[in-house]
Write a protein that holds these residues in place. Structure first.
Motif, PDB file in Angstrom:
ATOM      1  N   TYR A 124       9.715 -68.227 -11.445  1.00  0.00           N
ATOM      2  CA  TYR A 124      10.719 -67.605 -12.087  1.00  0.00           C
ATOM      3  C   TYR A 124      11.603 -68.297 -12.758  1.00  0.00           C
ATOM      4  N   TYR A 125      12.157 -69.281 -12.017  1.00  0.00           N
ATOM      5  CA  TYR A 125      13.296 -70.297 -12.488  1.00  0.00           C
ATOM      6  C   TYR A 125      12.699 -70.591 -14.201  1.00  0.00           C
ATOM      7  N   VAL A 133      13.314 -69.559 -21.766  1.00  0.00           N
ATOM      8  CA  VAL A 133      13.622 -68.745 -22.920  1.00  0.00           C
ATOM      9  C   VAL A 133      14.861 -69.173 -23.637  1.00  0.00           C
ATOM     10  N   GLY A 134      15.740 -70.123 -22.896  1.00  0.00           N
ATOM     11  CA  GLY A 134      17.153 -70.555 -23.270  1.00  0.00           C
ATOM     12  C   GLY A 134      16.927 -72.053 -23.924  1.00  0.00           C
ATOM     13  N   LEU A 135      15.784 -72.463 -23.953  1.00  0.00           N
ATOM     14  CA  LEU A 135      15.878 -74.034 -24.268  1.00  0.00           C
ATOM     15  C   LEU A 135      15.975 -74.024 -25.958  1.00  0.00           C
ATOM     16  N   ASP A 136      16.436 -74.932 -26.352  1.00  0.00           N
ATOM     17  CA  ASP A 136      16.359 -75.334 -27.957  1.00  0.00           C
ATOM     18  C   ASP A 136      15.324 -76.187 -28.558  1.00  0.00           C
ATOM     19  N   ASN A 137      14.754 -76.841 -27.125  1.00  0.00           N
ATOM     20  CA  ASN A 137      13.598 -77.965 -27.748  1.00  0.00           C
ATOM     21  C   ASN A 137      12.501 -77.386 -28.440  1.00  0.00           C
ATOM     22  N   PRO A 138      11.907 -77.672 -29.556  1.00  0.00           N
ATOM     23  CA  PRO A 138      10.755 -77.328 -30.064  1.00  0.00           C
ATOM     24  C   PRO A 138       9.610 -77.642 -29.391  1.00  0.00           C
ATOM     25  N   SER A 160       2.794 -68.058 -20.002  1.00  0.00           N
ATOM     26  CA  SER A 160       3.883 -67.622 -19.976  1.00  0.00           C
ATOM     27  C   SER A 160       5.079 -68.012 -20.799  1.00  0.00           C
ATOM     28  N   ALA A 161       5.130 -69.324 -20.847  1.00  0.00           N
ATOM     29  CA  ALA A 161       6.171 -70.093 -21.539  1.00  0.00           C
ATOM     30  C   ALA A 161       6.050 -69.933 -23.125  1.00  0.00           C
ATOM     31  N   LYS A 173       7.565 -72.100 -30.398  1.00  0.00           N
ATOM     32  CA  LYS A 173       7.731 -73.453 -29.868  1.00  0.00           C
ATOM     33  C   LYS A 173       6.337 -73.630 -29.519  1.00  0.00           C
ATOM     34  N   THR A 174       6.031 -75.123 -29.278  1.00  0.00           N
ATOM     35  CA  THR A 174       4.692 -75.699 -29.088  1.00  0.00           C
ATOM     36  C   THR A 174       4.916 -75.839 -27.349  1.00  0.00           C
TER      37      THR A 174
END
Length: 306
Positions: A41-42, A48-53, A66-67, A74-75
Motif C-alpha cells: 500500500y505504502y 504515484v507521487g514520484l518525479d523520478n523517471p 502495479s507501479a 516512467k521506466t
C-alpha cells in the motif's frame, strides 16, 4: 566489497535520477540502500507521487506491474525478473464470471498481490493495510475476495454485515507457517506479544494478540514500548525495520524461518545491474487489460482516502 557496490549504486542512482523502492520482505542489505521501504500500500502511494523517471522496484513482479500501471510514462526496473508471487496467479476468470452471474450487488475485491490481468477482472484493488476500510466503504452487499482466502476470512470477520464469497488462493509462506511452532515460542516467552499478518492460516490468527499488515506489525512494536518481546508471524525480512524501530526489544520467529524465496532472490548485484544496463523494464499486457487494472488501483487509492 558491499561498500563499493553501495557507492556505485548511489552514484548511478543520482546520475540517472532513479529512485529505489523496496518491500519489507527483501534482504536487509537491499532495504538499506532503498529510498523508500514499505508494504504494498505504502509503495503504491509513493509511486504515484514520484518525479523520478526511473523506478527500481525491489519486490516481486506484481509490485512492479502495479507501479507501472500507476506510472505508465516512467521506466520501472525489476532487479530480479524471476521474482514472482505464487498467490498472484491463484484465481481464474471462471470463478469471477460465475460469481457475477450468481450474485446481484457484487463487488469483486482483488488483493494487490495479483497480476494485472486478474486486477482487470475486478472492481477494486486492496492491500492488507487497507482491505477492511475499503470493503466497509463499498456500497455492495456481496464481496468476492480474490485471490487470498486467509486475508478474505480476516476481512470478513471485521465486516460482518457483508456476504463474502471465497477463493482458494494463499501465500505459501503464511499458509504453511506452523501454529505449533508459534505456540512453542509463546511457552518459551510467555510475556511476548504475538503479532501476525492476516495472510496467516486460521490456526495462527486464533492465537494472535495483534493481526495486521507488515507496516501495522512494525508500527505496533514501535508504539508499545511497555512490551519488549514479540513473536512475529510474517516473513523474516521485516526484522530489518523492526529492529530499527525497537532496538531494545527482542523478536522471535518460528523455528522454520518464514523466508519468501522470491523476495530473497533480489541482491545488491541485481540492483546495480539494472541501474547500469536498464534491463528488466516492466512491460504491461494489452491496453484494454491495463486500463481496467489501473482503474482498480486508482479506486483503491480513492476509497482508502475516505
Amino acid at each position: 566489497m558491499n561498500k563499493e557496490k553501495i557507492e556505485e549504486i548511489k552514484r548511478l542512482k543520482e546520475e540517472k535520477n532513479a529512485v529505489i523502492l523496496a518491500h519489507y520482505y527483501v534482504k536487509p542489505e537491499v532495504q538499506a540502500i532503498a529510498d523508500y521501504i514499505g508494504d504494498s500500500y505504502y509503495l503504491s502511494k509513493i509511486a504515484v507521487g514520484l518525479d523520478n523517471p526511473i523506478i527500481v522496484f525491489c519486490g516481486v513482479s506484481f509490485m512492479g506491474e502495479s507501479a507501472k500501471l500507476l506510472n505508465p510514462d516512467k521506466t520501472v526496473l525489476m532487479p530480479e525478473p524471476t521474482a514472482d508471487c505464487p498467490m498472484a496467479h491463484m484465481v481464474n476468470e471462471i470463478t469471477v464470471d460465475n460469481a457475477r452471474d450468481r450474485y446481484d450487488d457484487l463487488a469483486v475485491v482483488c488483493y494487490i498481490n495479483s497480476t494485472a490481468e486478474i486486477k482487470s477482472w475486478s472492481d477494486v484493488c486492496v492491500t492488507s493495510a487497507n482491505a477492511v476500510k475499503i470493503v466497509k466503504n463499498l456500497p455492495n452487499k456481496n464481496i468476492l475476495f480474490i485471490p487470498d482466502r486467509n486475508l478474505a476470512h480476516y476481512v470478513a470477520s471485521q465486516v460482518p454485515d457483508k456476504h463474502f464469497i471465497y477463493n482458494e488462493g494463499f501465500c505459501p509462506r503464511h499458509e504453511f507457517m506452523s501454529a505449533k511452532e508459534i505456540a512453542e515460542l509463546k511457552e518459551e516467552h510467555p510475556n511476548a506479544k504475538i503479532l501476525v499478518h492476516p495472510e496467516c492460516n486460521p490456526d495462527i490468527i486464533k492465537i494472535a494478540d495483534y493481526i495486521g499488515s507488515t507496516s501495522g506489525i512494525i508500527k505496533y512494536a514501535a508504539e508499545h514500548p511497555e512490551e519488549d518481546e514479540f513473536i512475529i508471524g510474517t516473513v523474516y525480512g521485516v526484522i530489518y525495520k523492526l529492529e530499527i524501530g525497537r532496538p531494545d526489544a527482542k523478536f522471535y520467529f518460528p523455528k522454520t524461518t518464514p523466508i519468501c524465496v522470491n523476495m530473497d532472490k533480489i541482491t545488491l548485484d541485481h540492483v546495480l545491474n539494472v541501474l547500469k544496463t536498464g534491463e528488466n523494464a516492466v512491460e504491461l499486457p494489452d491496453e484494454a487489460i491495463c486500463d481496467k487494472a489501473k482503474e482498480t488501483l486508482t479506486r483503491m487509492l480513492e476509497l482508502a482516502a475516505l
